[in-house]
Design an enzyme around this catalytic site. Sequence first.
Site, PDB file in Angstrom:
ATOM      1  N   CYS A  90       1.000  -1.179  -0.132  1.00 25.59           N
ATOM      2  CA  CYS A  90      -0.016  -0.098   0.000  1.00 25.59           C
ATOM      3  C   CYS A  90       0.756   1.249   0.175  1.00 25.59           C
ATOM      4  O   CYS A  90       1.951   1.348   0.938  1.00 25.59           O
ATOM      5  CB  CYS A  90      -0.735  -0.108   1.260  1.00 25.59           C
ATOM      6  SG  CYS A  90      -1.766  -1.685   1.559  1.00 25.59           S
ATOM      7  N   CYS A 111       1.642   3.580   3.071  1.00 27.34           N
ATOM      8  CA  CYS A 111       1.929   2.995   4.436  1.00 27.34           C
ATOM      9  C   CYS A 111       3.519   2.721   4.550  1.00 27.34           C
ATOM     10  O   CYS A 111       3.838   1.941   3.585  1.00 27.34           O
ATOM     11  CB  CYS A 111       1.012   1.846   4.763  1.00 27.34           C
ATOM     12  SG  CYS A 111       1.587   0.848   6.387  1.00 27.34           S
TER      13      CYS A 111
HETATM   14  N1  SAH Z   1      -2.850  -4.209   7.221  1.00 35.90           N
HETATM   15  C1  SAH Z   1      -4.071  -3.998   8.181  1.00 35.90           C
HETATM   16  C2  SAH Z   1      -3.551  -3.087   9.579  1.00 35.90           C
HETATM   17  C3  SAH Z   1      -2.525  -2.377   9.418  1.00 35.90           C
HETATM   18  S1  SAH Z   1      -3.027  -0.462   8.861  1.00 35.90           S
HETATM   19  C4  SAH Z   1      -4.917  -2.935   7.408  1.00 35.90           C
HETATM   20  O1  SAH Z   1      -4.603  -2.575   6.193  1.00 35.90           O
HETATM   21  O2  SAH Z   1      -6.011  -2.799   7.869  1.00 35.90           O
HETATM   22  C5  SAH Z   1      -3.841   0.247  10.028  1.00 35.90           C
HETATM   23  C6  SAH Z   1      -4.720   1.180   9.164  1.00 35.90           C
HETATM   24  O3  SAH Z   1      -3.812   2.406   8.977  1.00 35.90           O
HETATM   25  C7  SAH Z   1      -5.225   0.979   7.931  1.00 35.90           C
HETATM   26  O4  SAH Z   1      -6.706   1.471   7.907  1.00 35.90           O
HETATM   27  C8  SAH Z   1      -4.658   1.853   6.957  1.00 35.90           C
HETATM   28  O5  SAH Z   1      -5.360   2.119   5.802  1.00 35.90           O
HETATM   29  C9  SAH Z   1      -4.217   2.973   7.794  1.00 35.90           C
HETATM   30  N2  SAH Z   1      -2.795   3.758   7.401  1.00 35.90           N
HETATM   31  C10 SAH Z   1      -1.808   3.103   6.588  1.00 35.90           C
HETATM   32  N3  SAH Z   1      -0.974   4.057   6.391  1.00 35.90           N
HETATM   33  C11 SAH Z   1      -1.523   5.235   6.630  1.00 35.90           C
HETATM   34  C12 SAH Z   1      -0.822   6.584   6.926  1.00 35.90           C
HETATM   35  N4  SAH Z   1       0.461   6.966   6.364  1.00 35.90           N
HETATM   36  N5  SAH Z   1      -1.724   7.463   7.275  1.00 35.90           N
HETATM   37  C13 SAH Z   1      -2.933   7.144   7.919  1.00 35.90           C
HETATM   38  N6  SAH Z   1      -3.620   6.031   7.688  1.00 35.90           N
HETATM   39  C14 SAH Z   1      -2.854   5.084   7.358  1.00 35.90           C
END
Ligand code: SAH
Length: 357
Positions: free
Chosen positions: A119, A122
């Site tokens: 993603c 992230c």
């Molecule tokens: N892999 C799982 C759990 C980890 S991420 C998942 O995707 O749900 C947890 C949350 O943080 C997810 O909803 C993801 O979309 C969000 N997230 C990831 N990177 C982010 C960022 N840089 N800023 C805000 N939210 C983020």
Amino acid sequence: MTPPTPTNLVTLDFEHMAALVARLGWPSYRTRQILQWIYQHRVRDIAGMSSLSLKDRETLGHEAVIERLESPTHFQSVDGTQKFLHSLKDGLAVESVLIPDGGRLTQCVSTQVGCTLDCGFCVTGQMGLKRNLKAHEIVDQILTAQDRLQPGHRITSLVFMGMGEPLANFDELSDALTRLTNTDWGVGFPKRRITISTAGFSQRLHDVAGLGVNLAVSLNASTAEQRDRLMPMMNRLHPLPDLLAACRAYPIPANRYLTFEYVLLSGENDSTDDAVRLSRLLRGIRCKINLIPFNEFPNSPFRRPADPAIAAFQTILRQKGYDVFVRQNRGRDVLGACGQLGILPARTAPATLSIGT
Ligand code: SAH
């Protein structure tokens, strides 16, 4: 002859503990007693298991140890959030975050070291997957945080939203949840206070339903094309229509909701049209929506929308009848907010950071 390596009791699930107890020729209730010492009293030494006779403690001590994770490195945010860096035995490390909010104290827990997914918003994904955590390494994050609280304070909610994709490590996650929720010998955490967040492993949602905890789905896009761009690997494995079908089929228990998370990225997925499309996608699903304004990290390709844009997005969804919350970005100064786990604040955070062990 080198002596055999002692068994680390925290690595054993109920069945393996019961097998050890049987091998020692002990009555079966001993299994429960030993587990209570580990998960309820959090002893770090077999000698501390005072309901076992001295002789039994000695016998157990000949072949077993309690080896918890080392004391974590601790980062304290100006907003009260605490981030822990837990060192694992093989030299790797994972992070967990403790977030106070009014009377509540939520811990965000990791399930993998790094992540297989890619993603783009992230930072954990950029590390790649180093390995899955074992059940005891998942549980240890919670025991360790609990150990460090002031007397009378306790963790009130657990969210599996730290590093990694929980459903890509389902068996260890499920084992960890048994230890965390069992009220007889385990930590005794209420299932309704636990949430697992997935990037969208639609075929696994059915298995999550069996765990009795809450489910959050990171949707993050209002069209298949957008989701493909933002979460390419996930969307290839489980395209948006399949994911939504699995969400519709998900048996939501009475008085509970499915949660959809939606990271808001300026100019990418935060338009009025996006909000309207999102409302259509989720129509008919008993859900709440958590909007997560993007948390920036070094060299991140996206920007966080301005506050009025976030509020406008929320308003549209509310007008369509949804419960919509904007997640406060807690712990950003220690890089402990969503999507920031995986970069160490020591190198990048501002001077307000205080680090302790
Ligand atoms: N892999 C799982 C759990 C980890 S991420 C998942 O995707 O749900 C947890 C949350 O943080 C997810 O909803 C993801 O979309 C969000 N997230 C990831 N990177 C982010 C960022 N840089 N800023 C805000 N939210 C983020």
